[in-house]
Design a protein around this motif. Structure first.
Motif, PDB file in Angstrom:
ATOM      1  N   THR A  48       0.842  -1.202   0.000  1.00  0.00           N
ATOM      2  CA  THR A  48       0.000   0.000   0.000  1.00  0.00           C
ATOM      3  C   THR A  48       0.872   1.244   0.000  1.00  0.00           C
ATOM      4  N   TYR A  49       1.872   1.255   0.864  1.00  0.00           N
ATOM      5  CA  TYR A  49       2.793   2.397   0.953  1.00  0.00           C
ATOM      6  C   TYR A  49       3.551   2.582  -0.361  1.00  0.00           C
ATOM      7  N   GLU A  50       4.052   1.492  -0.936  1.00  0.00           N
ATOM      8  CA  GLU A  50       4.818   1.570  -2.182  1.00  0.00           C
ATOM      9  C   GLU A  50       3.956   2.031  -3.358  1.00  0.00           C
ATOM     10  N   ASN A  51       2.658   1.802  -3.282  1.00  0.00           N
ATOM     11  CA  ASN A  51       1.746   2.248  -4.337  1.00  0.00           C
ATOM     12  C   ASN A  51       1.178   3.621  -4.060  1.00  0.00           C
ATOM     13  N   ASP A  52       1.736   4.294  -3.043  1.00  0.00           N
ATOM     14  CA  ASP A  52       1.398   5.679  -2.727  1.00  0.00           C
ATOM     15  C   ASP A  52      -0.080   5.877  -2.389  1.00  0.00           C
ATOM     16  N   LEU A  53      -0.655   4.890  -1.709  1.00  0.00           N
ATOM     17  CA  LEU A  53      -2.053   4.977  -1.289  1.00  0.00           C
ATOM     18  C   LEU A  53      -2.115   5.315   0.195  1.00  0.00           C
ATOM     19  N   PRO A  54      -3.202   5.932   0.639  1.00  0.00           N
ATOM     20  CA  PRO A  54      -3.352   6.180   2.074  1.00  0.00           C
ATOM     21  C   PRO A  54      -3.331   4.867   2.855  1.00  0.00           C
ATOM     22  N   LEU A  55      -2.700   4.901   4.013  1.00  0.00           N
ATOM     23  CA  LEU A  55      -2.591   3.705   4.843  1.00  0.00           C
ATOM     24  C   LEU A  55      -3.881   3.495   5.621  1.00  0.00           C
ATOM     25  N   GLU A  56      -4.799   2.796   4.977  1.00  0.00           N
ATOM     26  CA  GLU A  56      -6.111   2.477   5.555  1.00  0.00           C
ATOM     27  C   GLU A  56      -6.382   0.994   5.349  1.00  0.00           C
ATOM     28  N   VAL A  57      -7.171   0.435   6.212  1.00  0.00           N
ATOM     29  CA  VAL A  57      -7.483  -0.998   6.146  1.00  0.00           C
ATOM     30  C   VAL A  57      -8.040  -1.368   4.774  1.00  0.00           C
ATOM     31  N   ALA A  58      -8.944  -0.559   4.243  1.00  0.00           N
ATOM     32  CA  ALA A  58      -9.563  -0.884   2.949  1.00  0.00           C
ATOM     33  C   ALA A  58      -8.521  -0.942   1.827  1.00  0.00           C
ATOM     34  N   ASN A  59      -7.555  -0.047   1.842  1.00  0.00           N
ATOM     35  CA  ASN A  59      -6.511  -0.051   0.814  1.00  0.00           C
ATOM     36  C   ASN A  59      -5.559  -1.225   1.008  1.00  0.00           C
ATOM     37  N   VAL A  60      -5.201  -1.500   2.246  1.00  0.00           N
ATOM     38  CA  VAL A  60      -4.258  -2.577   2.547  1.00  0.00           C
ATOM     39  C   VAL A  60      -4.850  -3.927   2.174  1.00  0.00           C
ATOM     40  N   ARG A  61      -6.107  -4.118   2.445  1.00  0.00           N
ATOM     41  CA  ARG A  61      -6.767  -5.399   2.228  1.00  0.00           C
ATOM     42  C   ARG A  61      -6.655  -5.861   0.767  1.00  0.00           C
ATOM     43  N   GLY A  62      -6.581  -4.963  -0.183  1.00  0.00           N
ATOM     44  CA  GLY A  62      -6.571  -5.330  -1.600  1.00  0.00           C
ATOM     45  C   GLY A  62      -5.268  -5.907  -2.119  1.00  0.00           C
ATOM     46  N   PHE A  63      -4.218  -5.899  -1.316  1.00  0.00           N
ATOM     47  CA  PHE A  63      -2.921  -6.360  -1.808  1.00  0.00           C
ATOM     48  C   PHE A  63      -2.623  -7.798  -1.400  1.00  0.00           C
ATOM     49  N   SER A  64      -1.629  -8.372  -2.049  1.00  0.00           N
ATOM     50  CA  SER A  64      -1.249  -9.769  -1.832  1.00  0.00           C
ATOM     51  C   SER A  64      -0.489  -9.957  -0.525  1.00  0.00           C
ATOM     52  N   THR A  65      -0.569 -11.170  -0.003  1.00  0.00           N
ATOM     53  CA  THR A  65       0.211 -11.519   1.182  1.00  0.00           C
ATOM     54  C   THR A  65       1.639 -11.928   0.806  1.00  0.00           C
ATOM     55  N   LEU A  66       1.896 -12.132  -0.474  1.00  0.00           N
ATOM     56  CA  LEU A  66       3.227 -12.527  -0.938  1.00  0.00           C
ATOM     57  C   LEU A  66       4.019 -11.289  -1.333  1.00  0.00           C
ATOM     58  N   HIS A  67       5.262 -11.217  -0.866  1.00  0.00           N
ATOM     59  CA  HIS A  67       6.093 -10.049  -1.174  1.00  0.00           C
ATOM     60  C   HIS A  67       7.486 -10.522  -1.566  1.00  0.00           C
ATOM     61  N   PRO A  68       8.024  -9.989  -2.683  1.00  0.00           N
ATOM     62  CA  PRO A  68       9.319 -10.475  -3.171  1.00  0.00           C
ATOM     63  C   PRO A  68      10.477 -10.183  -2.226  1.00  0.00           C
ATOM     64  N   ARG A  69      10.368  -9.160  -1.386  1.00  0.00           N
ATOM     65  CA  ARG A  69      11.462  -8.814  -0.481  1.00  0.00           C
ATOM     66  C   ARG A  69      11.248  -9.348   0.935  1.00  0.00           C
ATOM     67  N   CYS A  70      10.411 -10.335   1.072  1.00  0.00           N
ATOM     68  CA  CYS A  70      10.131 -10.946   2.375  1.00  0.00           C
ATOM     69  C   CYS A  70      11.370 -11.670   2.912  1.00  0.00           C
ATOM     70  N   GLY A  71      11.511 -11.692   4.218  1.00  0.00           N
ATOM     71  CA  GLY A  71      12.614 -12.410   4.840  1.00  0.00           C
ATOM     72  C   GLY A  71      12.590 -13.895   4.535  1.00  0.00           C
ATOM     73  N   THR A  72      11.405 -14.464   4.403  1.00  0.00           N
ATOM     74  CA  THR A  72      11.282 -15.876   4.048  1.00  0.00           C
ATOM     75  C   THR A  72      11.885 -16.120   2.674  1.00  0.00           C
ATOM     76  N   ASN A  73      11.597 -15.228   1.742  1.00  0.00           N
ATOM     77  CA  ASN A  73      12.156 -15.335   0.391  1.00  0.00           C
ATOM     78  C   ASN A  73      13.678 -15.172   0.440  1.00  0.00           C
ATOM     79  N   PHE A  74      14.158 -14.234   1.254  1.00  0.00           N
ATOM     80  CA  PHE A  74      15.592 -14.025   1.406  1.00  0.00           C
ATOM     81  C   PHE A  74      16.272 -15.305   1.902  1.00  0.00           C
ATOM     82  N   LEU A  75      15.703 -15.931   2.920  1.00  0.00           N
ATOM     83  CA  LEU A  75      16.301 -17.150   3.466  1.00  0.00           C
ATOM     84  C   LEU A  75      16.301 -18.293   2.449  1.00  0.00           C
ATOM     85  N   MET A  76      15.244 -18.376   1.649  1.00  0.00           N
ATOM     86  CA  MET A  76      15.193 -19.417   0.612  1.00  0.00           C
ATOM     87  C   MET A  76      16.299 -19.181  -0.422  1.00  0.00           C
TER      88      MET A  76
END
Length: 139
Positions: free
Chosen positions: A10-38
């Motif tokens: 949400t922040y990277e897409n320059d949207l207001p930080l609100e629950v409704a905006n956040v809810r629309g995005f994926s739970t998967l993120h390329p820079r996640c620590g899990t991805n880093f460890l893999m």
């Protein structure tokens, strides 16, 4: 963890930080620590496979000396992936980490998203926090 992924999107897409905006995005993120460890694990297997099976002292020394290099290369891959996720080869490179995230994440509820929003706002400079502007009334 997952709610942070969505909040960062949400922040990277320059949207207001609100629950409704956040809810629309994926739970998967390329820079996640899990991805880093893999990626660290995959690169480690690849590099250490070429070193063979030397004596125990040489193995320990090689692991200690090469781990910062492996971590640095992995970090750069994750950083690059975050900026170039639309490229097919990048998606293939981070695919194992994204699959692992599917196993370790689930959709957050609204209270978890609110905590993630508050956490992100706490670390952002005040001028970078985008809030929803109230509707202007035209009389």
């Amino acid at each position: 963890m997952v709610q942070e992924h969505k909040t960062i999107y949400t922040y990277e897409n320059d949207l207001p930080l609100e629950v409704a905006n956040v809810r629309g995005f994926s739970t998967l993120h390329p820079r996640c620590g899990t991805n880093f460890l893999m990626i660290v694990m995959i690169i480690s297997i690849f590099i250490f496979a070429f070193l063979g099976w030397p004596g125990i002292i040489a193995r320990i020394v090689s692991r200690v000396l090469l781990m910062p290099v492996i971590a640095g290369v992995s970090y750069e891959i994750i950083r690059y992936a975050g900026k170039h996720i639309e490229e097919p080869w990048v998606r293939r490179a981070i695919w194992p980490g994204l699959c692992l995230q599917r196993l370790t994440t689930r959709e957050p509820d609204d209270s978890q998203i609110e905590v993630a929003i508050a956490s992100l706002k706490a670390v952002l400079p005040p001028e970078e926090i985008k809030e929803t502007q109230p509707e202007e009334k035209i009389c």
